[in-house]
Design a protein around this motif. Structure first.
Motif, mmCIF file in Angstrom:
data_model
loop_
_atom_site.group_PDB
_atom_site.id
_atom_site.type_symbol
_atom_site.label_atom_id
_atom_site.label_comp_id
_atom_site.label_asym_id
_atom_site.label_seq_id
_atom_site.Cartn_x
_atom_site.Cartn_y
_atom_site.Cartn_z
ATOM 1 N N MET A 1 0.775 -1.379 0.288
ATOM 2 C CA MET A 1 0.539 0.354 -0.141
ATOM 3 C C MET A 1 0.936 1.193 0.393
ATOM 4 S SD MET A 1 -3.001 -0.909 3.071
ATOM 5 C CE MET A 1 -3.961 -2.592 2.234
ATOM 6 N N GLN A 2 0.189 2.467 -0.798
ATOM 7 C CA GLN A 2 1.121 3.760 -0.646
ATOM 8 C C GLN A 2 0.540 4.827 0.188
ATOM 9 O OE1 GLN A 2 3.918 3.520 -2.515
ATOM 10 N NE2 GLN A 2 4.063 2.418 -3.033
ATOM 11 N N ILE A 3 0.407 5.518 1.049
ATOM 12 C CA ILE A 3 0.283 6.876 1.785
ATOM 13 C C ILE A 3 1.065 7.666 1.150
ATOM 14 C CG2 ILE A 3 -0.141 7.314 4.464
ATOM 15 C CD1 ILE A 3 0.442 4.806 4.829
ATOM 16 N N PHE A 19 -8.840 5.964 2.001
ATOM 17 C CA PHE A 19 -9.238 5.538 1.027
ATOM 18 C C PHE A 19 -9.445 4.721 -0.180
ATOM 19 C CE2 PHE A 19 -7.378 4.084 5.178
ATOM 20 C CZ PHE A 19 -6.052 2.684 5.815
ATOM 21 N N SER A 20 -9.263 5.151 -0.825
ATOM 22 C CA SER A 20 -9.168 4.890 -2.373
ATOM 23 C C SER A 20 -10.026 3.946 -2.854
ATOM 24 C CB SER A 20 -8.050 5.851 -2.820
ATOM 25 O OG SER A 20 -8.315 5.569 -4.631
ATOM 26 N N TYR A 44 -3.610 3.670 -1.040
ATOM 27 C CA TYR A 44 -3.817 3.512 -2.596
ATOM 28 C C TYR A 44 -3.644 2.296 -2.576
ATOM 29 C CZ TYR A 44 0.110 6.105 -4.335
ATOM 30 O OH TYR A 44 1.250 6.713 -4.899
ATOM 31 N N ASP A 45 -3.455 1.408 -3.535
ATOM 32 C CA ASP A 45 -2.286 0.350 -4.837
ATOM 33 C C ASP A 45 -2.356 -0.237 -3.701
ATOM 34 O OD1 ASP A 45 -0.854 -1.225 -5.182
ATOM 35 O OD2 ASP A 45 1.040 0.183 -5.411
ATOM 36 N N TYR A 46 -3.493 -1.527 -3.169
ATOM 37 C CA TYR A 46 -4.016 -3.085 -2.606
ATOM 38 C C TYR A 46 -3.180 -3.674 -3.414
ATOM 39 C CZ TYR A 46 -6.958 0.840 -0.966
ATOM 40 O OH TYR A 46 -7.547 1.653 -0.139
ATOM 41 N N LYS A 76 -10.078 -2.923 8.938
ATOM 42 C CA LYS A 76 -9.211 -4.577 8.872
ATOM 43 C C LYS A 76 -7.878 -3.612 8.910
ATOM 44 C CE LYS A 76 -12.155 -7.258 5.807
ATOM 45 N NZ LYS A 76 -12.144 -8.207 5.136
ATOM 46 N N VAL A 77 -7.853 -2.635 8.159
ATOM 47 C CA VAL A 77 -5.962 -2.289 8.401
ATOM 48 C C VAL A 77 -5.865 -1.714 9.534
ATOM 49 C CG1 VAL A 77 -3.968 -0.600 6.667
ATOM 50 C CG2 VAL A 77 -5.881 -2.461 5.684
#
Length: 221
Positions: A1-3, A19-20, A44-46, A76-77
């Protein structure tokens, strides 16, 4: 994932955390840059569950905004990193906590069919279906993601795995349901929210993606 931070202001100890949805990069919210005076970050980017919690832990409170598959993924995250109890406000947009679900989300067969058929042409059709018409699609195009088809396929497959992780009892304060959504069926969203007394459900005449709605919710609310 990206932040990534869309805006950062050390004078505030609250974070608005987005959260995208699937198949995006940071460009999808570029039009929010510098429009919010506080702290605004995007996840994003899961394609993995790697999550740099050190970027989030300095903030005492979190206002959570989740869109599409982010609605299922976010609780969940955040729970896995002991951050869910910092959420003081939560809003979902065109998604459900069930994610991939034949009754309360996107049907399993539809998700698998997307994996099996994904290529540049079908990916573009997906983005077109996110929008209600050509005018909305034209608004979306400048912010469309710049990721490869293989990355998109890997993300689809990994979201299936995230979906299998046991959910939380988390309830969003507010849920926006686009009645013209062609990605996350509005009927499934409303069914998932039917008996959730803790959630204020707001229906809109929008599709899965709508810039004006996002601005209203993420900046003005």
């Amino acid at each position: 994932m990206q932040i990534e931070f869309l805006n950062k202001n050390d004078n505030f100890d609250n974070l608005r955390l987005i959260f995208s949805g699937y198949g995006q990069d940071r460009r999808i919210f570029d039009y929010l840059l510098a429009q919010y005076e506080g702290n605004l970050a995007l996840v994003y980017d899961y394609r993995s569950l790697d999550f740099d919690e050190s970027l989030i832990t300095p903030y005492k409170t979190i206002e959570l905004f989740a869109w599409s598959m982010g609605v299922m993924i976010a609780p969940k995250v955040l729970q896995a990193h002991n951050l869910l109890d910092r959420v003081v406000k939560s809003t979902s947009i065109n998604g459900t906590v069930y994610g991939i679900d034949d009754t309360f989300g996107i049907a399993h067969a539809m998700w698998q069919a997307t994996i099996d058929s994904i290529n540049e042409k079908t990916a573009m059709k997906f983005y077109q279906r996110m929008c209600t018409d050509k005018a909305v699609f034209d608004e979306f195009l400048p912010f469309s993601c710049q990721r490869s088809v293989q990355e998109l396929k890997n993300e689809l497959e990994f979201i299936q795995k995230i979906n299998q992780i046991k959910g939380t009892n988390f309830k969003y304060n507010t849920a926006y349901v686009g009645l013209k959504d062609r990605i996350f069926p509005s009927a499934a969203q409303l069914c998932a929210l039917e008996n959730v007394k803790e959630t204020n459900v707001i229906t809109t005449q929008t599709g899965h993606f709508d810039i004006n709605l996002f601005k209203q919710i993420l900046i003005n609310d």
